[in-house]
Design a protein around this motif. Structure first.
Motif, PDB file in Angstrom:
ATOM      1  N   GLU A 208      10.132  92.672   9.934  1.00 18.10           N
ATOM      2  CA  GLU A 208       9.115  91.611   9.877  1.00 18.10           C
ATOM      3  C   GLU A 208       9.822  89.992   9.944  1.00 18.10           C
ATOM      4  OE1 GLU A 208       5.163  92.203   8.310  1.00 18.10           O
ATOM      5  OE2 GLU A 208       6.272  91.121   6.667  1.00 18.10           O
ATOM      6  N   ALA A 209      10.878  90.069   9.005  1.00 14.39           N
ATOM      7  CA  ALA A 209      11.318  88.628   8.851  1.00 14.39           C
ATOM      8  C   ALA A 209      12.007  88.081   9.984  1.00 14.39           C
ATOM      9  CB  ALA A 209      12.377  88.702   7.517  1.00 14.39           C
ATOM     10  N   PHE A 210      12.839  89.081  10.753  1.00 21.42           N
ATOM     11  CA  PHE A 210      13.405  88.694  12.161  1.00 21.42           C
ATOM     12  C   PHE A 210      12.142  88.195  13.035  1.00 21.42           C
ATOM     13  CE2 PHE A 210      14.712  89.578  16.376  1.00 21.42           C
ATOM     14  CZ  PHE A 210      15.859  88.377  16.446  1.00 21.42           C
ATOM     15  N   PHE A 211      11.196  89.029  12.980  1.00 21.42           N
ATOM     16  CA  PHE A 211      10.317  88.847  14.258  1.00 21.42           C
ATOM     17  C   PHE A 211       9.548  87.666  14.056  1.00 21.42           C
ATOM     18  CE2 PHE A 211       5.303  89.111  14.477  1.00 21.42           C
ATOM     19  CZ  PHE A 211       5.207  89.201  15.977  1.00 21.42           C
ATOM     20  N   LEU A 212       9.281  87.258  12.671  1.00 22.08           N
ATOM     21  CA  LEU A 212       8.566  85.825  12.354  1.00 22.08           C
ATOM     22  C   LEU A 212       9.524  84.881  12.661  1.00 22.08           C
ATOM     23  CD1 LEU A 212       6.735  86.644   9.209  1.00 22.08           C
ATOM     24  CD2 LEU A 212       5.607  86.501  11.668  1.00 22.08           C
ATOM     25  N   ARG A 213      10.941  84.921  12.232  1.00 23.77           N
ATOM     26  CA  ARG A 213      11.940  84.061  12.703  1.00 23.77           C
ATOM     27  C   ARG A 213      12.023  83.793  14.234  1.00 23.77           C
ATOM     28  NH1 ARG A 213      15.797  86.016   9.865  1.00 23.77           N
ATOM     29  NH2 ARG A 213      17.210  86.746  11.588  1.00 23.77           N
ATOM     30  N   PHE A 214      12.058  84.749  14.934  1.00 27.79           N
ATOM     31  CA  PHE A 214      11.918  84.807  16.558  1.00 27.79           C
ATOM     32  C   PHE A 214      10.972  83.973  17.088  1.00 27.79           C
ATOM     33  CE2 PHE A 214      11.482  86.754  20.422  1.00 27.79           C
ATOM     34  CZ  PHE A 214      12.747  86.735  21.304  1.00 27.79           C
ATOM     35  N   VAL A 215       9.589  84.275  16.595  1.00 27.33           N
ATOM     36  CA  VAL A 215       8.468  83.642  16.972  1.00 27.33           C
ATOM     37  C   VAL A 215       8.691  82.212  16.834  1.00 27.33           C
ATOM     38  CG1 VAL A 215       6.003  83.259  16.749  1.00 27.33           C
ATOM     39  CG2 VAL A 215       7.265  85.778  16.636  1.00 27.33           C
ATOM     40  N   LYS A 216       9.177  81.820  15.602  1.00 28.01           N
ATOM     41  CA  LYS A 216       9.145  80.462  15.200  1.00 28.01           C
ATOM     42  C   LYS A 216      10.253  79.903  16.155  1.00 28.01           C
ATOM     43  CE  LYS A 216      11.376  77.602  11.578  1.00 28.01           C
ATOM     44  NZ  LYS A 216      11.950  77.276  10.335  1.00 28.01           N
ATOM     45  N   ALA A 217      11.336  80.284  16.436  1.00 26.10           N
ATOM     46  CA  ALA A 217      12.194  79.762  17.372  1.00 26.10           C
ATOM     47  C   ALA A 217      11.780  79.463  18.627  1.00 26.10           C
ATOM     48  CB  ALA A 217      13.651  80.689  17.301  1.00 26.10           C
ATOM     49  N   VAL A 218      11.179  80.719  19.223  1.00 26.57           N
ATOM     50  CA  VAL A 218      10.808  80.602  20.480  1.00 26.57           C
ATOM     51  C   VAL A 218       9.584  79.553  20.846  1.00 26.57           C
ATOM     52  CG1 VAL A 218       9.750  81.677  22.734  1.00 26.57           C
ATOM     53  CG2 VAL A 218      11.358  82.797  21.088  1.00 26.57           C
ATOM     54  N   PHE A 219       8.745  79.423  19.882  1.00 26.49           N
ATOM     55  CA  PHE A 219       7.816  78.179  20.094  1.00 26.49           C
ATOM     56  C   PHE A 219       8.413  76.844  19.742  1.00 26.49           C
ATOM     57  CE2 PHE A 219       4.259  81.395  19.473  1.00 26.49           C
ATOM     58  CZ  PHE A 219       3.430  80.586  20.672  1.00 26.49           C
ATOM     59  N   THR A 220       9.663  76.757  19.123  1.00 22.79           N
ATOM     60  CA  THR A 220      10.180  75.163  19.019  1.00 22.79           C
ATOM     61  C   THR A 220      10.675  74.831  20.451  1.00 22.79           C
ATOM     62  OG1 THR A 220      12.512  76.121  18.816  1.00 22.79           O
ATOM     63  CG2 THR A 220      11.182  75.794  16.883  1.00 22.79           C
ATOM     64  N   GLN A 221      10.469  75.543  21.506  1.00 23.18           N
ATOM     65  CA  GLN A 221      10.961  75.053  23.019  1.00 23.18           C
ATOM     66  C   GLN A 221       9.274  75.631  23.739  1.00 23.18           C
ATOM     67  OE1 GLN A 221      14.508  74.851  24.345  1.00 23.18           O
ATOM     68  NE2 GLN A 221      14.475  73.676  22.506  1.00 23.18           N
ATOM     69  N   ARG A 222       8.514  75.529  23.214  1.00 26.72           N
ATOM     70  CA  ARG A 222       7.150  75.874  23.903  1.00 26.72           C
ATOM     71  C   ARG A 222       7.104  75.350  25.357  1.00 26.72           C
ATOM     72  NH1 ARG A 222       2.132  75.492  20.758  1.00 26.72           N
ATOM     73  NH2 ARG A 222       1.374  76.236  22.646  1.00 26.72           N
ATOM     74  N   ARG A 223       7.485  74.171  25.465  1.00 28.83           N
ATOM     75  CA  ARG A 223       7.554  73.754  26.876  1.00 28.83           C
ATOM     76  C   ARG A 223       8.156  74.204  27.964  1.00 28.83           C
ATOM     77  NH1 ARG A 223       4.130  68.956  26.477  1.00 28.83           N
ATOM     78  NH2 ARG A 223       4.004  68.168  24.629  1.00 28.83           N
ATOM     79  N   LYS A 224       9.357  75.039  27.569  1.00 32.12           N
ATOM     80  CA  LYS A 224      10.496  75.664  28.362  1.00 32.12           C
ATOM     81  C   LYS A 224       9.811  76.913  28.680  1.00 32.12           C
ATOM     82  CE  LYS A 224      14.115  72.656  26.772  1.00 32.12           C
ATOM     83  NZ  LYS A 224      14.187  71.890  28.229  1.00 32.12           N
ATOM     84  N   THR A 225      10.391  77.726  29.635  1.00 28.31           N
ATOM     85  CA  THR A 225      10.439  79.034  29.766  1.00 28.31           C
ATOM     86  C   THR A 225      10.957  79.886  28.750  1.00 28.31           C
ATOM     87  OG1 THR A 225      12.435  79.522  30.925  1.00 28.31           O
ATOM     88  CG2 THR A 225      10.572  78.745  32.382  1.00 28.31           C
ATOM     89  N   GLY A 238      18.832  83.239  14.837  1.00 28.28           N
ATOM     90  CA  GLY A 238      20.130  83.868  14.155  1.00 28.28           C
ATOM     91  C   GLY A 238      20.630  84.999  15.400  1.00 28.28           C
ATOM     92  N   LEU A 239      20.347  84.689  16.519  1.00 31.48           N
ATOM     93  CA  LEU A 239      21.067  85.736  17.504  1.00 31.48           C
ATOM     94  C   LEU A 239      22.185  85.225  17.893  1.00 31.48           C
ATOM     95  CD1 LEU A 239      18.298  85.728  20.274  1.00 31.48           C
ATOM     96  CD2 LEU A 239      18.455  87.566  18.964  1.00 31.48           C
ATOM     97  N   ASP A 240      23.190  86.609  17.817  1.00 27.95           N
ATOM     98  CA  ASP A 240      24.697  86.296  18.045  1.00 27.95           C
ATOM     99  C   ASP A 240      24.940  86.314  19.808  1.00 27.95           C
ATOM    100  OD1 ASP A 240      25.771  86.585  15.283  1.00 27.95           O
ATOM    101  OD2 ASP A 240      24.846  88.789  15.515  1.00 27.95           O
ATOM    102  N   ASP A 241      23.989  86.721  20.312  1.00 23.50           N
ATOM    103  CA  ASP A 241      24.315  86.732  21.904  1.00 23.50           C
ATOM    104  C   ASP A 241      22.857  86.707  22.575  1.00 23.50           C
ATOM    105  OD1 ASP A 241      25.211  87.406  24.613  1.00 23.50           O
ATOM    106  OD2 ASP A 241      26.175  89.000  24.146  1.00 23.50           O
ATOM    107  N   PRO A 242      22.504  85.528  22.821  1.00 18.43           N
ATOM    108  CA  PRO A 242      21.226  85.439  23.481  1.00 18.43           C
ATOM    109  C   PRO A 242      20.912  85.524  24.861  1.00 18.43           C
ATOM    110  CG  PRO A 242      22.057  83.263  22.783  1.00 18.43           C
ATOM    111  CD  PRO A 242      22.835  84.526  21.961  1.00 18.43           C
ATOM    112  N   ASP A 243      22.233  85.719  25.442  1.00 20.08           N
ATOM    113  CA  ASP A 243      22.307  86.012  26.801  1.00 20.08           C
ATOM    114  C   ASP A 243      22.152  87.408  26.962  1.00 20.08           C
ATOM    115  OD1 ASP A 243      22.637  83.410  27.820  1.00 20.08           O
ATOM    116  OD2 ASP A 243      24.727  83.362  27.553  1.00 20.08           O
ATOM    117  N   ALA A 244      22.714  88.236  26.230  1.00 19.02           N
ATOM    118  CA  ALA A 244      22.261  89.708  26.444  1.00 19.02           C
ATOM    119  C   ALA A 244      20.944  89.988  26.220  1.00 19.02           C
ATOM    120  CB  ALA A 244      23.120  90.287  25.187  1.00 19.02           C
ATOM    121  N   VAL A 245      20.318  89.195  25.458  1.00 18.57           N
ATOM    122  CA  VAL A 245      18.940  89.372  25.010  1.00 18.57           C
ATOM    123  C   VAL A 245      18.138  89.126  26.611  1.00 18.57           C
ATOM    124  CG1 VAL A 245      16.607  88.951  24.089  1.00 18.57           C
ATOM    125  CG2 VAL A 245      18.760  88.950  22.817  1.00 18.57           C
TER     126      VAL A 245
END
Length: 283
Positions: A208-225, A238-245
């Protein structure tokens, strides 16, 4: 049943006035005060209701009339002392407990079954997210703009991190707008009463903590894809390899913007992020 104490007389007896500089606005409209406790779900357990920010006790009075037991947390020592004097019989009978402490820092009652509160707006977000994980129904007063964002659906301009995070814990409804004139002194913003009804989300998250942190992260760039959002916010998520995601995620989600993703979309992406992007935990 409704309370019998006049909010104006309570202010007089307490000898206080609201202070906008201290985020202190007392709800004094008796019609609104009488309605607030009624917004709890009909089947809500009212055996122990928590009120944060009791003030001079106008809402406390209404809660005592509709609940078996009430705990009030009031940070201001003078107001806490007034509440103990004003409601001495209810305290002696065990129906009311007054705690003079900061609700952001003190332990909340372990057996609380619901919360009904007129929250200080300056810390309303922090307080809401102390209450939501408890899994209890709440009726809370917020700044109207905050309330609408909390209840917003994906694809709307109000939808954001707050919407996803709050709705992860509960169904969220704005049940009544409240004008500035309902308060003393009137705040510079409109207000709204929000009901949250706890429910399990229609998706699963491993962390749950990672899920909420991930949501926070993506919304900081809400104007981008979402693709760019994931890549640009690894320092937040906290991702080590965002390209892999990004390589593992479907194009149907990556090409959208954060505001167009439903909560279950975020859950799916967070699951992929944990599987492919966290080397320390999965590699």
């Amino acid at each position: 049943m409704t309370g019998t104490r006049s909010p104006d007389r309570l202010l007089e007896r307490a000898g206080v006035r609201g202070n906008p500089d201290r985020d202190q606005h007392f709800l004094v409209d008796e019609r609104v005060l009488d309605r607030v406790p009624t917004y709890l779900p009909e089947d809500a357990d009212r055996s122990h209701v928590l009120e944060i920010g009791g003030g001079t006790g106008a809402l406390t009075d209404r809660l005592l009339a509709t609940s078996e037991r009430v705990t009030v947390i009031e940070r201001d020592p003078e107001l806490a002392a007034f509440l103990r004097e004003e409601f001495a019989p209810e305290i002696e009978s065990g129906q009311l407990t007054v705690v003079n402490d900061d609700a952001l820092e003190c332990d909340l009652p372990a057996d609380v079954t619901a919360s009904v509160s007129n929250l200080p707006y300056g810390v309303s977000s922090e307080l809401a997210f102390r209450l939501l994980p408890l899994g209890i129904p709440t009726v809370l007063m917020f700044q109207k703009e905050f309330a609408e964002r909390m209840a917003a659906e994906s694809g709307t301009s109000e939808y954001g991190r707050l919407s996803v995070s709050a709705q992860h814990y509960a169904a969220v409804e704005v049940v009544e707008p409240v004008p500035p004139t309902a308060f003393s002194p009137p705040p510079a913003v409109d207000s709204a009463i929000v009901r949250t009804t706890p429910r399990d989300p229609d998706y699963e998250v491993e962390d749950e903590a990672f899920f909420l942190r991930f949501v926070k992260a993506v919304f900081t760039q809400r104007r981008k894809t979402v693709r760019n959002g994931i890549r640009n916010t690894a320092h937040i998520s906290g991702l080590d390899d965002p390209d892999a995601v990004v390589d593992a995620a479907p194009e149907s989600l990556l090409s959208k913007r954060a505001g167009d993703l439903a909560p279950d979309d975020f859950a799916a992406l967070a699951s992929l992020a944990m599987e492919h992007g966290l080397e320390d935990e999965n590699g």
